[in-house]
Write an enzyme that holds these catalytic residues in place. Sequence first.
Site, PDB file in Angstrom:
ATOM      1  N   ARG A 523      33.220  45.262  41.433  1.00 21.62           N
ATOM      2  CA  ARG A 523      33.262  46.031  40.201  1.00 21.62           C
ATOM      3  C   ARG A 523      32.584  47.364  40.483  1.00 21.62           C
ATOM      4  O   ARG A 523      31.520  47.395  41.101  1.00 21.62           O
ATOM      5  CB  ARG A 523      32.486  45.258  39.138  1.00 21.62           C
ATOM      6  CG  ARG A 523      32.639  45.759  37.730  1.00 21.62           C
ATOM      7  CD  ARG A 523      31.834  44.870  36.826  1.00 21.62           C
ATOM      8  NE  ARG A 523      32.608  43.731  36.346  1.00 21.62           N
ATOM      9  CZ  ARG A 523      33.255  43.729  35.166  1.00 21.62           C
ATOM     10  NH1 ARG A 523      33.232  44.788  34.400  1.00 21.62           N
ATOM     11  NH2 ARG A 523      33.935  42.675  34.785  1.00 21.62           N
ATOM     12  N   GLY A 527      36.690  50.825  38.371  1.00 23.50           N
ATOM     13  CA  GLY A 527      37.435  49.686  37.855  1.00 23.50           C
ATOM     14  C   GLY A 527      36.986  48.388  38.492  1.00 23.50           C
ATOM     15  O   GLY A 527      35.977  48.334  39.198  1.00 23.50           O
ATOM     16  N   VAL A 529      37.857  44.944  40.842  1.00 28.38           N
ATOM     17  CA  VAL A 529      38.702  44.540  41.957  1.00 28.38           C
ATOM     18  C   VAL A 529      38.883  43.019  41.935  1.00 28.38           C
ATOM     19  O   VAL A 529      37.912  42.273  41.777  1.00 28.38           O
ATOM     20  CB  VAL A 529      38.075  44.970  43.305  1.00 28.38           C
ATOM     21  CG1 VAL A 529      39.032  44.681  44.445  1.00 28.38           C
ATOM     22  CG2 VAL A 529      37.719  46.439  43.276  1.00 28.38           C
ATOM     23  N   LYS A 543      42.863  46.485  42.700  1.00 27.63           N
ATOM     24  CA  LYS A 543      41.890  47.201  41.872  1.00 27.63           C
ATOM     25  C   LYS A 543      42.555  47.663  40.592  1.00 27.63           C
ATOM     26  O   LYS A 543      43.563  48.360  40.628  1.00 27.63           O
ATOM     27  CB  LYS A 543      41.375  48.409  42.656  1.00 27.63           C
ATOM     28  CG  LYS A 543      40.347  49.249  41.942  1.00 27.63           C
ATOM     29  CD  LYS A 543      39.765  50.223  42.945  1.00 27.63           C
ATOM     30  CE  LYS A 543      38.861  51.235  42.311  1.00 27.63           C
ATOM     31  NZ  LYS A 543      38.430  52.211  43.326  1.00 27.63           N
ATOM     32  N   ASP A 635      32.213  60.440  48.638  1.00 22.97           N
ATOM     33  CA  ASP A 635      31.393  59.355  48.092  1.00 22.97           C
ATOM     34  C   ASP A 635      31.135  58.290  49.150  1.00 22.97           C
ATOM     35  O   ASP A 635      31.422  57.116  48.969  1.00 22.97           O
ATOM     36  CB  ASP A 635      32.070  58.748  46.855  1.00 22.97           C
ATOM     37  CG  ASP A 635      31.085  57.926  46.016  1.00 22.97           C
ATOM     38  OD1 ASP A 635      29.859  58.079  46.224  1.00 22.97           O
ATOM     39  OD2 ASP A 635      31.538  57.136  45.179  1.00 22.97           O
TER      40      ASP A 635
END
Length: 796
Positions: A523, A527, A529, A543, A635
Amino acid sequence: MANKIFLLLLPLILSFSSSTSPSDSLSKGSSLSVENPNDVLTSPSGIFSAGFFPVGDNAYCFTIWFSKPFCDGNCTTVWMANRDQPVNGKQSSLSLLKSGNLVLTDAGRFTVWSTNTFSQSTVNLQLNDNGNLILYDLEASVILWKSFDFPTDTLLPEQPLIKDKKLVSSRSQSNFSSGFFKLYFDNDNVLRLLYDGPETSSIYWPDPELMSWEAGRSTYNSSRIAVFDSLGNFSSTDDFTSMSADNGVGIQRRLKIDFDGNLRLYSREDGRDTWVVSWQALSQPCRIHGTCGPNSYCSYVPDFGRKCSCLQGFKLNDHTDWSLGCETEFNLSCSKNDSGFLQLTNLEFFGYDYGFYPNYTLEMCEDLCLQTCGCKGFQFKFIKHDYPSNIPYCFLKTVLLNGHHSPNFEGDLYLKVQKSSLNSGTPAEEFRLDCSGAVVTQLGRRYAESHENGTIKAILWFVCAAGVVELFGVLLVWCFLIRNQNHTGASKQGYFFIDTGFRKFTHSELKKATRGFSEEIGRGGGGIVYKGILPDGRVAAIKQLNEANQGEAEFRAEVSIIGKLNHMHLIEMWGYCAEGKHRLLVYHYMEHGSLADKLSSDALDCEKRFDIAVGTARGLAYLHEECLEWVLHCDIKPRNILLGYNYQAKLSDFGLSRQLKRESQAGSSFSRIRGTRGYMAPEWVMNLPITSKVDVFSYGMVLLEMVTGMNPTEDMQNRGLVTWLREKMKEDNATDSWIEKMVDRNLKGKYDKDIGKMEILVRVALKCVNDDKDARPTMGEVVQMLLHHENGSVSI
Ligand SMILES: *[C@@H]1O[C@H](CO)[C@@H](O)[C@H](O)[C@H]1NC(C)=O
Ligand SMILES: *[C@@H]1O[C@H](CO)[C@@H](O)[C@H](O)[C@H]1NC(C)=O
Ligand SMILES: *[C@@H]1O[C@H](CO)[C@@H](O)[C@H](O)[C@H]1NC(C)=O
Ligand SMILES: *[C@@H]1O[C@H](CO)[C@@H](O)[C@H](O)[C@H]1NC(C)=O
Ligand SMILES: *[C@@H]1O[C@H](CO)[C@@H](O)[C@H](O)[C@H]1NC(C)=O
Ligand SMILES: *[C@@H]1O[C@H](CO)[C@@H](O)[C@H](O)[C@H]1NC(C)=O
Ligand SMILES: *[C@@H]1O[C@H](CO)[C@@H](O)[C@H](O)[C@H]1NC(C)=O
């Protein structure tokens, strides 16, 4: 009574009258029969005709062709109703039914094609002088259907090619059924030529080595219309324009995607039945993909044209069709001892790279290929670099496609072969096409006596057509390009990536695969998964993105970035689903979850941690350097590094990533801060230009976390961790014991022999987290540092 007889005879009378003189329109209740050669519709001034056209032995298609100035058994066709399902030479007809539907019936029984129109008023089918076959509702004066809306392989003047329509080539000069080359508008609004074969697909026009704008195309106009006018100017809403060599009015022209994959504009020589090419999309025929299939290559022979050849040791698969390529007669063993390499100069296999390795020597590349069982060979070439000189690049190949031999290509293919055949030195065999196979074969036409059920057939035909539509809808090829900043000849060779069967899933398929979204495995912000099993048995991570606006942006970023890439250290995306509000992404399932989970348990020893560091660096180097700073991940953190069954690291979650625009390579402004606190480079906060060095910084933080076990978002602010480490290193440098103090408690006692590796990770990490972005190494340099100082004895 007499009236009744007349009514009974009416169809006969009608068919008799239509058989004596070609008509110019068809009204309700009448039909054109395949058995009557005079059952032909002709345009008012006789330029075009429409009727049954023989395409094989006892096989006919309802066709429009040029009939003026003349056509003598060799007519130029421009449209076909049923190119993929020719009808029988007996009892087949085209009828305009009372319901207003125009249907093509095979052998008196099966409907193979229809316009699916309906009208209760007077309806008329007529052929216009521009080649458009139109079904008019005369009372309402509306067009119910027109052939210009359903082009096959040809466009006529002022006939637009629009969104979701395609020109599809014929199979061969004599076989008019749908072939593999397509002209269409791509998802990014660019008009492209695509080879869409049974096994592979790739775009070849505009030049796939160029970004759209470099090819002079724009992507902003989504109206997607391409059309050529009466002067012979061809233009499209992506800013593509071309002009015919004989620009001007009063010349018959047609634009056709030929069976050889080239798009050509033909002009008729004045008053004669010959056509000349007045423009074509590609001037180098070997640039068209798909002609020479796997393991074969194209070369251009003056006065002959293009020619395909099998690679040495391979045999032609089908002696009538080069597109099926060549095969070996033996399987290469995976044992390193049995294989060697054959150098083939100036030979390029474009795209479909399994891996990409800058600054690899020939030996390193050979080694890598020998270690990779599926490796069939590699492309080896020098690419110009600023410093200190050209460096060698290695491109591993597991499939050999789009082969092209050209003296202009400054690179070699090293083909993996059995050692024994290397010594025997047998030359490549020459194969010639067996032209007897190219003759038109007899089609198994059915007569009305056949017991086959017409309804079932119609359903099958519909299912088949629906399948084709679905295939068109999903973009099968995602090409992605590497560019070299220097624009030298050698560096202009681009490579794009394997088509991994990327597809669109329906929501119900995914619901079933996840058993109603029951098994949640992760999570995140974007979203949730779930684990799922696809219909073909593959285990997938699915996902489900949040429905908020951000979900949509993230979805598009992921599909457009990761969907194009294929690399062993990037998560493999298998497909997606976009249905109503649902946005789902389907990935390869990673058995060992994320690095974050594994760091919190003590599942990773030093060796694994080091390998994960190298794998992650390779993945990032590939993103930054193959794409030359085009893709930033933005990221990087342990949660986004996933681990496969053998702990192989794969980067995931490209939802925040970003492709930098070429012009703004020095730095780009982002509309919002991206990333995760603790791993974020100072540029974000200080509003400095964002470059690939932001990923380098985050990577450095991940390395520190991997060594120390300290999570920068929890344990300390990232500055704090770095300062603490720097101080520790300084304090204990003389005694060399600093590393033992900072290593993750989970590793205590387990790291003796690998302590050097941890030390390297820390040293590299501290370079990466430098506040000054210019002092940080590139990801390529990180890979080099990690690999070339594995024993830790060399100072960095
Ligand atoms: C038909 O046209 C082709 C190509 O223009 C030409 O090669 C061929 O000879 C023609 N055949 C006949 C029967 O005219
Ligand atoms: C897109 O192209 C069409 C057709 O050429 C044109 O009418 C329209 O104005 C263009 N749209 C934009 C936004 O430029
Ligand atoms: C079409 O071609 C002519 C040359 O004959 C050129 O002058 C004109 O600008 C072109 N028109 C368009 C709309 O591109
Ligand atoms: C090569 O491998 C394939 C698939 O593994 C197998 O079907 C085929 O029979 C093998 N061919 C030879 C000559 O061993
Ligand atoms: C490969 O060759 C080496 C040295 O000749 C030998 O030790 C090794 O067993 C061989 N490996 C295989 C798989 O044949
Ligand atoms: C390539 O690698 C060599 C040694 O492995 C190194 O000296 C050289 O600087 C590297 N070149 C580049 C451009 O990274
Ligand atoms: C045309 O090619 C298709 C696909 O290979 C084949 O099924 C069909 O029989 C061919 N038609 C003729 C007339 O040869």
